[in-house]
Scaffold this active site. Structure first.
Site, short mmCIF file in Angstrom:
data_model
loop_
_atom_site.label_atom_id
_atom_site.label_comp_id
_atom_site.label_asym_id
_atom_site.label_seq_id
_atom_site.Cartn_x
_atom_site.Cartn_y
_atom_site.Cartn_z
N VAL A 24 -14.61 -52.81 19.94
CA VAL A 24 -14.18 -51.83 20.64
C VAL A 24 -13.82 -51.97 22.15
O VAL A 24 -12.80 -51.48 22.84
CB VAL A 24 -15.18 -50.65 20.72
CG1 VAL A 24 -16.54 -51.03 21.24
CG2 VAL A 24 -14.51 -49.34 21.18
N GLN A 46 -19.71 -41.15 18.71
CA GLN A 46 -20.69 -42.05 18.09
C GLN A 46 -20.90 -43.10 19.28
O GLN A 46 -20.15 -43.14 20.08
CB GLN A 46 -19.98 -43.02 16.79
CG GLN A 46 -18.73 -43.71 17.25
CD GLN A 46 -17.45 -42.97 16.98
OE1 GLN A 46 -17.46 -41.62 17.38
NE2 GLN A 46 -16.40 -43.59 16.45
N THR A 47 -22.13 -43.57 19.36
CA THR A 47 -22.56 -44.29 20.58
C THR A 47 -22.80 -45.69 20.21
O THR A 47 -22.99 -46.14 19.00
CB THR A 47 -23.99 -43.46 20.83
OG1 THR A 47 -24.98 -44.02 19.91
CG2 THR A 47 -23.83 -42.19 21.42
N ARG A 48 -22.71 -46.37 21.27
CA ARG A 48 -22.88 -48.03 21.07
C ARG A 48 -23.54 -48.37 22.51
O ARG A 48 -23.42 -47.71 23.39
CB ARG A 48 -21.74 -48.52 20.84
CG ARG A 48 -20.88 -48.64 19.71
CD ARG A 48 -21.34 -48.91 18.43
NE ARG A 48 -20.76 -48.91 17.38
CZ ARG A 48 -20.78 -47.72 16.59
NH1 ARG A 48 -21.56 -46.79 16.85
NH2 ARG A 48 -20.00 -47.95 15.39
N PHE A 67 -10.10 -51.64 23.46
CA PHE A 67 -9.65 -50.70 24.66
C PHE A 67 -9.07 -51.29 25.84
O PHE A 67 -8.08 -50.92 26.48
CB PHE A 67 -11.04 -49.96 24.86
CG PHE A 67 -11.42 -48.76 23.81
CD1 PHE A 67 -10.68 -48.75 22.77
CD2 PHE A 67 -12.64 -48.05 24.41
CE1 PHE A 67 -11.18 -47.67 21.95
CE2 PHE A 67 -12.83 -46.98 23.46
CZ PHE A 67 -12.17 -46.93 22.15
N TYR A 95 -20.70 -59.17 5.92
CA TYR A 95 -21.52 -59.44 7.11
C TYR A 95 -22.71 -59.07 6.80
O TYR A 95 -23.78 -59.77 7.32
CB TYR A 95 -20.48 -58.97 8.01
CG TYR A 95 -20.90 -59.48 9.63
CD1 TYR A 95 -20.90 -60.68 9.95
CD2 TYR A 95 -21.73 -58.62 10.58
CE1 TYR A 95 -21.47 -61.28 11.15
CE2 TYR A 95 -22.08 -59.02 11.61
CZ TYR A 95 -21.99 -60.23 12.12
OH TYR A 95 -22.37 -60.86 13.30
N GLN A 121 -24.57 -44.37 15.31
CA GLN A 121 -25.56 -44.76 16.64
C GLN A 121 -25.91 -46.22 16.19
O GLN A 121 -26.33 -46.64 15.19
CB GLN A 121 -26.93 -43.75 16.64
CG GLN A 121 -26.57 -42.50 16.72
CD GLN A 121 -27.71 -41.47 16.76
OE1 GLN A 121 -28.77 -41.72 15.77
NE2 GLN A 121 -28.11 -40.89 17.98
N ARG A 122 -26.17 -46.83 17.60
CA ARG A 122 -26.60 -48.19 17.39
C ARG A 122 -27.11 -48.36 18.84
O ARG A 122 -26.36 -48.52 20.06
CB ARG A 122 -25.27 -49.15 17.13
CG ARG A 122 -25.80 -50.68 17.05
CD ARG A 122 -26.67 -50.60 15.78
NE ARG A 122 -26.10 -50.27 14.43
CZ ARG A 122 -24.98 -51.27 13.96
NH1 ARG A 122 -24.79 -52.26 14.63
NH2 ARG A 122 -24.76 -50.81 12.66
N ASN A 132 -23.99 -54.98 20.31
CA ASN A 132 -22.75 -55.41 20.84
C ASN A 132 -22.92 -55.93 22.23
O ASN A 132 -23.55 -55.57 23.23
CB ASN A 132 -22.17 -53.72 21.31
CG ASN A 132 -21.91 -53.08 19.93
OD1 ASN A 132 -22.61 -53.06 19.16
ND2 ASN A 132 -20.59 -52.61 19.83
#
Length: 328
Positions: free
Chosen positions: A193, A215-217, A197, A151, A282-283, A180
């Protein structure tokens, strides 16, 4: 921002029965355009476009973009490609073909018809970033032979193709890097996610958080994203992108899990699992370019966007339960 469309256009949307594509179809029809919706229904579904079946300006073609398409159109939005790890890792070779051959075929169509063409690229081109937040001039940190490379690298190749067609043939291209995004019509089993969830919480199942959840989004509501698409497509010919489109609000995965449990009144408990390979820590987008060029920024906060998303999944799960009860 006022709409610049001054006449009806025939617009091709590949991946038009998917999550993002179907929302884009709705918006463009509302603006008065004719829509040619193309999808092979690998991850898209007719459910997302059933409400348009009788619309006089809507046409659906079941077609795989790895094969050429010969139609007459004024604009092309190239959204075709499985976009969640579960789907794009199911057949990684086909994923690469969809991004690369699909880009070549759509660019060839744009070259023949002189159509303006939009590429739905992705924040995955940044890989596991060493720069935070990610600006468009950051080249990324991608594993070219990892599980996600089918991808990541095919989307990077598609961007290269778009800019080469622009430089070599003068095509009017628009490239957006999507971060996202969530909202109604997400696939319940896409492994993303937000959808994972919500489905787990509605079923009172354990919420699976990978790693320690630190971890962050960033999460952008679909209506905000589609507005960004339209504004980018409406820019003058010299504006090519790439332009980041996403919400710079940053949440840890653990924070998202806790918010979903609260909003669904779920009895689910959080359980931790090992981090998948090449999962970015991280994103978060730097959207200063989108703000200055498009006058765009997201307006829907996470708690407000989760509400209709949760309703969507309640409806889906309710229909599934009803079918099971009747043996359907």
């Amino acid at each position: 921002m006022a709409r610049l469309y001054d006449s009806r256009k025939r617009v091709l949307i590949t991946g038009g029965a998917g999550f993002l594509g179907s929302h884009l179809v709705d918006r463009l029809l509302a603006l008065g355009h004719e829509i040619l919706c193309v999808d092979n229904l690998f991850t898209g579904t007719k459910r997302n476009i059933d409400h348009l079946r009788a619309h006089p300006r809507f046409e659906f073609i079941r077609h795989d973009v790895t094969f050429p398409l010969y139609v007459e159109v004024d604009e092309i939005y190239n959204l075709a490609c499985p976009a969640s790890p579960i789907h794009y890792q199911y057949d990684p070779v086909q994923t690469t073909k969809t991004s690369v051959h699909g880009a070549i075929n759509m660019l060839g169509l744009a070259k023949r018809t002189r159509a303006k063409i939009f590429q739905a690229s992705t924040s995955e081109v940044y890989g596991d970033p060493s720069v935070h937040p990610q600006p468009e001039d950051y080249w990324g940190n991608v594993n070219p032979i990892g599980l996600r490379s089918c991808y990541d690298e095919s989307k990077r190749c598609a961007e290269a193709l778009f800019f080469d067609y622009h430089r070599q043939y003068g095509l009017n291209i628009k490239v957006a890097r999507i971060f996202n995004t969530y909202g109604p019509r997400m696939h319940p089993n896409d492994g993303r996610v937000v959808s994972t969830f919500i489905v787990q919480a509605l079923r009172d199942e354990p919420i699976t958080v990978f790693g320690d959840g630190s971890q962050t989004r960033s999460f952008c509501y679909v209506d905000d994203l589609i507005e960004g698409f339209l504004r980018l497509m409406e820019t003058e010919d010299g504006v090519t992108g790439p332009i980041n489109l996403g919400n710079p609000g940053e949440f840890t995965i653990l924070e998202l899990a806790e918010k979903v449990i609260e909003m669904t009144n779920s009895r689910s408990k959080i359980v931790h699992r090992p981090l998948p390979a090449d999962d970015p820590r991280q994103r978060r987008p730097d959207i200063s370019r989108a703000h200055s060029i498009l006058g765009w920024e997201p307006t829907v906060p996470l708690s407000k966007g989760l509400d209709p998303t949760i309703r969507h999944f309640r409806e889906l799960l309710g229909e599934s339960a009803a079918l099971s009860a009747t043996g359907g």
